[in-house]
Scaffold this motif. Structure first.
Motif, PDB file in Angstrom:
ATOM      1  N   MET A   1       4.109   0.387  -9.635  1.00 29.34           N
ATOM      2  CA  MET A   1       5.144  -0.653  -9.581  1.00 29.34           C
ATOM      3  C   MET A   1       5.973  -0.621 -10.857  1.00 29.34           C
ATOM      4  SD  MET A   1       6.578  -3.200  -8.003  1.00 29.34           S
ATOM      5  CE  MET A   1       5.462  -3.671  -6.689  1.00 29.34           C
ATOM      6  N   LEU A   2       7.254  -0.359 -10.723  1.00 29.73           N
ATOM      7  CA  LEU A   2       8.135  -0.288 -11.885  1.00 29.73           C
ATOM      8  C   LEU A   2       8.674  -1.671 -12.219  1.00 29.73           C
ATOM      9  CD1 LEU A   2      10.692   2.348 -12.867  1.00 29.73           C
ATOM     10  CD2 LEU A   2      11.504  -0.016 -12.660  1.00 29.73           C
ATOM     11  N   ARG A 166      13.108  -0.453   3.855  1.00 28.97           N
ATOM     12  CA  ARG A 166      12.766   0.456   4.956  1.00 28.97           C
ATOM     13  C   ARG A 166      13.827   1.540   5.132  1.00 28.97           C
ATOM     14  NH1 ARG A 166      11.236  -4.431   7.472  1.00 28.97           N
ATOM     15  NH2 ARG A 166      13.140  -4.470   8.751  1.00 28.97           N
ATOM     16  N   LEU A 167      15.088   1.157   5.036  1.00 27.07           N
ATOM     17  CA  LEU A 167      16.177   2.110   5.243  1.00 27.07           C
ATOM     18  C   LEU A 167      16.272   3.142   4.121  1.00 27.07           C
ATOM     19  CD1 LEU A 167      18.971  -0.287   6.550  1.00 27.07           C
ATOM     20  CD2 LEU A 167      17.665   1.385   7.881  1.00 27.07           C
ATOM     21  N   SER A 168      15.788   2.801   2.959  1.00 32.27           N
ATOM     22  CA  SER A 168      15.859   3.724   1.814  1.00 32.27           C
ATOM     23  C   SER A 168      14.581   4.532   1.629  1.00 32.27           C
ATOM     24  CB  SER A 168      16.152   2.946   0.527  1.00 32.27           C
ATOM     25  OG  SER A 168      15.068   2.094   0.200  1.00 32.27           O
ATOM     26  N   ARG A 192       5.853  -9.121   1.021  1.00 34.05           N
ATOM     27  CA  ARG A 192       6.832  -9.341   2.097  1.00 34.05           C
ATOM     28  C   ARG A 192       7.875  -8.239   2.176  1.00 34.05           C
ATOM     29  NH1 ARG A 192       9.840 -14.739   1.415  1.00 34.05           N
ATOM     30  NH2 ARG A 192      10.818 -14.049   3.354  1.00 34.05           N
ATOM     31  N   THR A 193       8.299  -7.740   1.029  1.00 27.99           N
ATOM     32  CA  THR A 193       9.416  -6.795   0.994  1.00 27.99           C
ATOM     33  C   THR A 193       8.979  -5.343   0.899  1.00 27.99           C
ATOM     34  OG1 THR A 193       9.553  -6.966  -1.421  1.00 27.99           O
ATOM     35  CG2 THR A 193      10.922  -8.494  -0.109  1.00 27.99           C
ATOM     36  N   ALA A 194       7.761  -5.100   0.418  1.00 22.69           N
ATOM     37  CA  ALA A 194       7.229  -3.746   0.195  1.00 22.69           C
ATOM     38  C   ALA A 194       7.971  -2.989  -0.898  1.00 22.69           C
ATOM     39  CB  ALA A 194       7.221  -2.939   1.493  1.00 22.69           C
ATOM     40  N   LYS A 230      -1.126  -3.193  -7.420  1.00 20.52           N
ATOM     41  CA  LYS A 230      -0.693  -1.792  -7.347  1.00 20.52           C
ATOM     42  C   LYS A 230      -1.114  -1.159  -6.044  1.00 20.52           C
ATOM     43  CE  LYS A 230      -0.192  -0.192 -12.129  1.00 20.52           C
ATOM     44  NZ  LYS A 230      -0.740   0.656 -13.179  1.00 20.52           N
ATOM     45  N   ARG A 231      -0.152  -0.411  -5.478  1.00 19.73           N
ATOM     46  CA  ARG A 231      -0.459   0.296  -4.258  1.00 19.73           C
ATOM     47  C   ARG A 231      -0.713   1.760  -4.564  1.00 19.73           C
ATOM     48  NH1 ARG A 231       4.324  -2.308  -2.538  1.00 19.73           N
ATOM     49  NH2 ARG A 231       5.346  -0.315  -2.391  1.00 19.73           N
TER      50      ARG A 231
END
Length: 231
Positions: A1-2, A166-168, A192-194, A230-231
């Motif tokens: 995560m930046l 999602r689009l990016s 919520r936003t990912a 963190k993912r």
């Protein structure tokens, strides 16, 4: 995560690096949404920190539409910033009809000569954000789009930010969510936003005041939340 943090002084930048920022957006005129900082400040920050620094290229706060005189100012600023070395850029521009000013974008990217770029919150005033994103995705130099999802704050624009993310997702461009984010609710916002990149200004300053210095405790709190998820 930046985690990107706004700096308006050398001290801001040093504190930001020490207490958890991954990248700095260097500006002046924080209440005007950010303007191009002085060359002395740019050089001072580059000498003082080791993390990436992105420098705002915005000659005035009147709008995101620029005439030829403005363009020449921006071109000069980009050349000066590039000459310092080790920096990236933040910029954005719109046509009177609210579309991305692609002609000006090409001229500035050419002057930037390969430097990475964030397309800033001019994006939030675009007439059609989806169309704007498709234009931006054509240019590999642009690695980030700073956006609040077309709303006053990123939490208010969370639904649109999730769509943009999602689009990016299959492109070189990342969504950088910013404006109005605070430690409260940050974990839920990220879920919520990912998004994998967030931008902080006033919320990590003393008393949440944009004209006060970066607050180590507030910044560490945000960093801790991001690290825990963190993912």
């Amino acid at each position: 995560m930046l985690l990107e943090v706004i700096a308006t002084t050398v001290k801001d930048a040093v504190i930001a690096e020490r207490y958890g920022a991954d990248r700095i957006e260097l500006i002046t005129g924080i209440r005007e949404g950010g303007l191009t900082p002085s060359l002395g400040l740019i050089e001072g920050v580059r000498e003082a920190v080791g993390i990436p620094v992105r420098v705002m290229v915005r000659p005035h706060a009147r709008s995101f539409r620029y005439d030829e005189a403005d363009t020449q100012t921006m071109l000069r600023d980009i050349r000066h910033i590039a000459a310092v070395g080790g920096l990236s850029l933040v910029m954005g521009m719109l046509r009177p009809d609210g579309a991305v000013d692609e002609e000006l974008l090409k001229r500035l990217l050419q002057a930037a000569d390969g430097l990475e770029v964030t397309f800033h919150r001019a994006f939030d005033e675009a007439e059609d954000q989806i169309a704007a994103l498709e234009i931006i995705k054509r240019y590999p130099q642009i690695t980030d789009v700073l956006t609040s999802g077309g709303q006053n704050t990123a939490p208010e624009g969370a639904e649109r930010i999730a769509v943009l993310e999602r689009l990016s997702s299959m492109s070189p461009v990342s969504i950088l969510a910013g404006s109005g984010l605070t430690a409260d609710g940050l974990r839920d916002f990220v879920i919520r936003t990912a998004v994998s990149r967030v931008h902080f200004g006033s919320a990590v300053r003393e008393d949440g005041d944009p004209l006060k210095p970066v607050d180590p405790a507030r910044l560490q709190a945000v960093r801790s939340i991001l690290n825990s998820g963190k993912r």
